[in-house]
Design an enzyme around this catalytic site. Structure first.
Site, PDB file in Angstrom:
ATOM      1  N   CYS A 256      -1.428   3.177 -10.055  1.00 38.89           N
ATOM      2  CA  CYS A 256      -2.058   2.173  -9.316  1.00 38.89           C
ATOM      3  C   CYS A 256      -3.808   2.378  -9.623  1.00 38.89           C
ATOM      4  CB  CYS A 256      -1.848   2.079  -7.929  1.00 38.89           C
ATOM      5  SG  CYS A 256      -0.173   1.152  -7.508  1.00 38.89           S
TER       6      CYS A 256
ATOM      7  N   PHE B 112       0.807  -1.099  -0.045  1.00 42.91           N
ATOM      8  CA  PHE B 112       0.183   0.035   0.030  1.00 42.91           C
ATOM      9  C   PHE B 112       0.950   1.150  -0.305  1.00 42.91           C
ATOM     10  CE2 PHE B 112      -2.451  -3.425   2.109  1.00 42.91           C
ATOM     11  CZ  PHE B 112      -3.446  -3.581   1.184  1.00 42.91           C
ATOM     12  N   LEU B 113       2.161   1.151  -0.708  1.00 44.61           N
ATOM     13  CA  LEU B 113       3.024   2.249  -0.879  1.00 44.61           C
ATOM     14  C   LEU B 113       2.685   3.470  -1.835  1.00 44.61           C
ATOM     15  CD1 LEU B 113       6.106   0.196  -1.371  1.00 44.61           C
ATOM     16  CD2 LEU B 113       5.168   0.691   0.761  1.00 44.61           C
TER      17      LEU B 113
ATOM     18  N   ARG C 176       3.210   7.935 -14.916  1.00 45.63           N
ATOM     19  CA  ARG C 176       2.066   7.002 -15.635  1.00 45.63           C
ATOM     20  C   ARG C 176       0.844   7.591 -15.329  1.00 45.63           C
ATOM     21  NH1 ARG C 176       4.633   1.441 -13.119  1.00 45.63           N
ATOM     22  NH2 ARG C 176       5.546   2.849 -11.491  1.00 45.63           N
TER      23      ARG C 176
ATOM     24  N   ALA D  66      -9.912  17.779  -3.997  1.00 51.87           N
ATOM     25  CA  ALA D  66     -10.539  17.917  -5.356  1.00 51.87           C
ATOM     26  C   ALA D  66      -9.381  18.389  -6.504  1.00 51.87           C
ATOM     27  CB  ALA D  66     -11.649  19.032  -5.576  1.00 51.87           C
ATOM     28  N   GLY D  67      -9.584  17.724  -7.567  1.00 54.78           N
ATOM     29  CA  GLY D  67      -8.478  18.262  -8.609  1.00 54.78           C
ATOM     30  C   GLY D  67      -8.492  17.977  -9.909  1.00 54.78           C
TER      31      GLY D  67
HETATM   32  C1  UDX Z   1       4.449  -2.413  -8.834  1.00 56.92           C
HETATM   33  C2  UDX Z   1       3.609  -3.705  -8.729  1.00 56.92           C
HETATM   34  O1  UDX Z   1       4.538  -4.629  -9.299  1.00 56.92           O
HETATM   35  C3  UDX Z   1       2.206  -3.476  -9.446  1.00 56.92           C
HETATM   36  O2  UDX Z   1       1.548  -4.707  -9.452  1.00 56.92           O
HETATM   37  C4  UDX Z   1       1.696  -2.423  -8.405  1.00 56.92           C
HETATM   38  O3  UDX Z   1       0.200  -2.397  -8.493  1.00 56.92           O
HETATM   39  C5  UDX Z   1       2.112  -1.084  -8.898  1.00 56.92           C
HETATM   40  O4  UDX Z   1       3.478  -1.098  -8.574  1.00 56.92           O
HETATM   41  P1  UDX Z   1       6.356  -1.369 -10.018  1.00 56.92           P
HETATM   42  O5  UDX Z   1       7.261  -1.846  -9.095  1.00 56.92           O
HETATM   43  O6  UDX Z   1       6.084   0.141 -10.494  1.00 56.92           O
HETATM   44  O7  UDX Z   1       5.109  -2.027 -10.225  1.00 56.92           O
HETATM   45  O8  UDX Z   1       6.824  -1.887 -11.555  1.00 56.92           O
HETATM   46  P2  UDX Z   1       7.972  -1.638 -12.721  1.00 56.92           P
HETATM   47  O9  UDX Z   1       8.421  -0.057 -12.313  1.00 56.92           O
HETATM   48  O10 UDX Z   1       7.043  -1.960 -13.944  1.00 56.92           O
HETATM   49  O11 UDX Z   1       9.072  -2.530 -12.225  1.00 56.92           O
HETATM   50  C6  UDX Z   1       9.045  -3.809 -12.501  1.00 56.92           C
HETATM   51  C7  UDX Z   1      10.347  -4.333 -12.515  1.00 56.92           C
HETATM   52  O12 UDX Z   1      10.476  -5.662 -12.554  1.00 56.92           O
HETATM   53  C8  UDX Z   1      11.322  -3.614 -13.722  1.00 56.92           C
HETATM   54  O13 UDX Z   1      12.475  -3.316 -13.208  1.00 56.92           O
HETATM   55  C9  UDX Z   1      11.754  -4.971 -14.540  1.00 56.92           C
HETATM   56  O14 UDX Z   1      12.652  -4.997 -15.409  1.00 56.92           O
HETATM   57  C10 UDX Z   1      11.374  -6.137 -13.683  1.00 56.92           C
HETATM   58  N1  UDX Z   1      10.973  -7.496 -14.384  1.00 56.92           N
HETATM   59  C11 UDX Z   1       9.991  -7.357 -15.057  1.00 56.92           C
HETATM   60  C12 UDX Z   1      11.954  -8.537 -13.952  1.00 56.92           C
HETATM   61  O15 UDX Z   1      12.858  -8.513 -13.235  1.00 56.92           O
HETATM   62  N2  UDX Z   1      11.414  -9.699 -14.558  1.00 56.92           N
HETATM   63  C13 UDX Z   1      10.374  -9.879 -15.365  1.00 56.92           C
HETATM   64  O16 UDX Z   1       9.940 -11.068 -15.826  1.00 56.92           O
HETATM   65  C14 UDX Z   1       9.667  -8.779 -15.553  1.00 56.92           C
HETATM   66  C1  UDX Z   2      -1.595   4.754  -4.314  1.00 54.86           C
HETATM   67  C2  UDX Z   2      -2.116   4.378  -3.072  1.00 54.86           C
HETATM   68  O1  UDX Z   2      -2.499   5.540  -2.150  1.00 54.86           O
HETATM   69  C3  UDX Z   2      -1.422   3.155  -2.404  1.00 54.86           C
HETATM   70  O2  UDX Z   2      -1.718   2.824  -1.237  1.00 54.86           O
HETATM   71  C4  UDX Z   2      -1.220   2.133  -3.503  1.00 54.86           C
HETATM   72  O3  UDX Z   2      -0.408   1.056  -2.985  1.00 54.86           O
HETATM   73  C5  UDX Z   2      -0.764   2.722  -4.916  1.00 54.86           C
HETATM   74  O4  UDX Z   2      -1.639   3.693  -5.239  1.00 54.86           O
HETATM   75  P1  UDX Z   2       0.034   6.365  -5.239  1.00 54.86           P
HETATM   76  O5  UDX Z   2      -0.455   6.269  -6.766  1.00 54.86           O
HETATM   77  O6  UDX Z   2       1.506   6.552  -5.054  1.00 54.86           O
HETATM   78  O7  UDX Z   2      -0.450   5.460  -4.113  1.00 54.86           O
HETATM   79  O8  UDX Z   2      -0.491   7.961  -5.040  1.00 54.86           O
HETATM   80  P2  UDX Z   2      -1.482   8.816  -4.169  1.00 54.86           P
HETATM   81  O9  UDX Z   2      -1.119   9.740  -3.197  1.00 54.86           O
HETATM   82  O10 UDX Z   2      -2.648   7.740  -3.688  1.00 54.86           O
HETATM   83  O11 UDX Z   2      -2.342   9.530  -5.221  1.00 54.86           O
HETATM   84  C6  UDX Z   2      -2.748   8.928  -6.246  1.00 54.86           C
HETATM   85  C7  UDX Z   2      -3.609   9.963  -7.340  1.00 54.86           C
HETATM   86  O12 UDX Z   2      -4.752  10.551  -6.620  1.00 54.86           O
HETATM   87  C8  UDX Z   2      -2.673  11.193  -7.627  1.00 54.86           C
HETATM   88  O13 UDX Z   2      -2.807  11.871  -8.726  1.00 54.86           O
HETATM   89  C9  UDX Z   2      -3.175  12.350  -6.502  1.00 54.86           C
HETATM   90  O14 UDX Z   2      -2.925  13.542  -7.206  1.00 54.86           O
HETATM   91  C10 UDX Z   2      -4.585  11.967  -6.612  1.00 54.86           C
HETATM   92  N1  UDX Z   2      -5.408  12.395  -5.493  1.00 54.86           N
HETATM   93  C11 UDX Z   2      -5.134  11.993  -4.192  1.00 54.86           C
HETATM   94  C12 UDX Z   2      -6.477  13.377  -5.615  1.00 54.86           C
HETATM   95  O15 UDX Z   2      -6.448  13.907  -6.723  1.00 54.86           O
HETATM   96  N2  UDX Z   2      -6.882  13.918  -4.269  1.00 54.86           N
HETATM   97  C13 UDX Z   2      -6.730  13.434  -3.043  1.00 54.86           C
HETATM   98  O16 UDX Z   2      -7.540  13.712  -2.021  1.00 54.86           O
HETATM   99  C14 UDX Z   2      -5.869  12.320  -3.103  1.00 54.86           C
END
Ligand code: UDX
Ligand code: UDX
Length: 441
Positions: free
Chosen positions: A268, A157-158, A335, A260-261
């Site tokens: 995610c 949940f990062l 992303r 709001a935004g």
């Molecule tokens: C993560 C989680 O995996 C995803 O499910 C979650 O919802 C959001 O974040 P993230 O860590 O952001 O994804 O993924 P990404 O930045 O795409 O990194 C994946 C890494 O795995 C890459 O460095 C890629 O090279 C590596 N990889 C991919 C392997 O080592 N082996 C593989 O077969 C495929």
């Molecule tokens: C999210 C979840 O919070 C985390 O638990 C999960 O593991 C990965 O997805 P992240 O995507 O890193 O984390 O960012 P977050 O701070 O949750 O913001 C997500 C998006 O929502 C951003 O675009 C942010 O600007 C937007 N947001 C967030 C709003 O527009 N309003 C808010 O009140 C909060």
């Protein structure tokens, strides 16, 4: 007791998990197929911008608790717990693409040499844990060997930008497993948190997988709710900031994620809402609230463009300063950032854009390549604002929170200020001579 852990995938999730688990005292091998990434990590070059992470990586690499490799065979052979933290990008139909998860599971089964706990940290459709289990068993059968193993779902949940804090101070740790032994192993992995009274949710694999989707979809829905309320506020003369604050004072609602935004983005929420909608449809129980959330979030981004164009009359040939392109502050990640819809739309309307983001330029340059002729990348806020007709604040980086408005009025030609994160006070900005537009204020 110290555990020997391999973490496959050094993206956001994998690298943060691996580095902090090594800081907890475990021996961690981070594995990635990307040789350059591994070489860089060995040289202290971190592929992502995440506050505090570099120090943790460096410290534990030096003390040899943390290592990096592309050799998955050795990583599987030499470790007892193997985390899968590879990406699960959306396929064309919105479902999560599992090819990386499956390929890692296959490698694990191919090189398994004793009892292993296989921990899935990637967000995967409900049922993937069982699929991984069946696949590993098939491969072991083909190899004609008998090893015991457990599959565990341990969703993360990062939040990007505060991942270190989130990992070390989680609201809860979710462990989905089918054996007591696997749960004990996981408690050992998270011992530092466990003794700190972090709540542990012990459940089956399917429930753990669902907890992740339901949590993210709910948060995305909460943001979308306040965004749509904000749109109505604009029409009826209400102030969404006050509405959100008062709503949040009700303990049942909570004030978090009610800002709001311009729409949510990131790695995610967009992906997980789509995937949950898809899972629900596939089992004949569609979640219409989530389907609507996805659509409303797309509308919200376009509504920001309409807001700008309507206010300015026409943006053809106008120059607009864009402050921030990342999906949120303290990350270089773009992303599904709202900027990826809003900037191209403004360009389509004929606007020229002067863009500044403290960390987003590198990624922004390739993601916005199609409109590169409309963009000038700037080195700081004031350079971006100089000689423009309007300012659009798109990401609430701290350095945008304290703008010198008197200076702004001197250096920019126009006086439009679109504060798409509601970080400024409308009355103050009007007094400073701006035409101020927030979201729902
Ligand atoms: C993560 C989680 O995996 C995803 O499910 C979650 O919802 C959001 O974040 P993230 O860590 O952001 O994804 O993924 P990404 O930045 O795409 O990194 C994946 C890494 O795995 C890459 O460095 C890629 O090279 C590596 N990889 C991919 C392997 O080592 N082996 C593989 O077969 C495929
Ligand atoms: C999210 C979840 O919070 C985390 O638990 C999960 O593991 C990965 O997805 P992240 O995507 O890193 O984390 O960012 P977050 O701070 O949750 O913001 C997500 C998006 O929502 C951003 O675009 C942010 O600007 C937007 N947001 C967030 C709003 O527009 N309003 C808010 O009140 C909060």
């Amino acid at each position: 007791m110290m555990s020997k852990i391999a973490v496959v995938g050094t993206g956001y999730v994998g690298l943060v998990s691996g580095a902090i688990l090594s800081d907890f005292g475990h021996t961690i091998t981070c594995v990635d197929i990307d040789q350059t990434k591994i070489d860089n990590l060995k040289n202290g070059i971190i592929p992502i911008f995440e506050p505090g992470l570099d120090v943790i990586v460096q410290k534990n690499y030096e003390t040899k608790r943390l290592d990096f490799t592309t050799n998955i065979k050795e990583a599987v052979e030499n470790n007892d717990v193997i985390f899968i933290a590879v990406g699960t990008p959306p396929a064309d139909d919105g479902s999560a693409d599992l090819k990386y998860v499956i390929s890692v599971a296959q490698s694990i089964a191919t090189y398994m040499n004793g009892y292993k706990v296989v921990v899935d940290k990637s967000t995967v459709p409900i049922g993937t844990g069982q699929k991984v289990k069946a696949m590993i068993q098939d491969t072991l059968n083909e190899r004609g060997v008998e090893y015991r193993f457990d599959v565990v779902s341990n969703p993360e949940f990062l939040r990007e930008g505060s991942a270190v804090q989130d990992f070390t101070h989680p609201d809860r740790v979710v462990i989905g497993a089918e054996s007591e032994h696997a749960i004990e192993v996981m408690k050992e992995v998270y011992r530092v948190l466990y003794i700190n009274e972090t709540p542990f949710v012990e459940t089956n694999i399917e429930t753990a997988e669902m907890i992740k989707y339901a949590s993210n979809a709910f948060l995305a829905m909460k943001i979308t709710f306040i965004n749509e309320v904000a749109n109505v506020c604009e029409m009826v003369g209400a102030d969404v900031q006050k509405v959100a604050k008062a709503m949040g004072q009700d303990g049942r609602i909570s004030p978090k994620f009610l800002h709001a935004g311009p729409g949510y983005g990131g790695s995610c929420f967009p992906k997980d809402t789509l995937a949950l909608a898809r899972i629900a449809q596939d089992c004949g129980e569609p979640i219409s609230l989530i389907e609507t959330t996805v659509q409303a979030n797309e509308r919200q981004k376009l509504r920001m463009v309409k807001k700008i164009v309507n206010a300015m009359g026409n943006v053809e040939g106008k120059t607009i300063a864009i402050l921030g392109v990342t999906f949120k502050p303290n990350t270089d990640d773009m992303r599904d950032a709202p900027s990826l819809v809003i900037l191209p739309e403004l360009a389509k309307h004929g606007a020229n854009l002067k863009v500044y983001d403290p960390e987003g330029e590198k990624e922004g340059k390739w993601r916005l390549k199609d409109i590169e002729e409309n963009i000038v990348w700037c080195d700081d806020t004031y350079q971006a604002i100089e000689n423009t007709d309007a300012i659009v604040l798109l990401t609430e980086w701290n350095e945008f929170r304290n703008l010198d408005f008197d200076r702004l009025r001197e250096i920019n030609g126009g006086n439009y200020f679109f504060d798409l994160r509601n970080i400024y006070n409308k009355v103050t900005l009007i007094e400073k001579g701006f035409q101020y537009f927030g979201v729902g204020v």
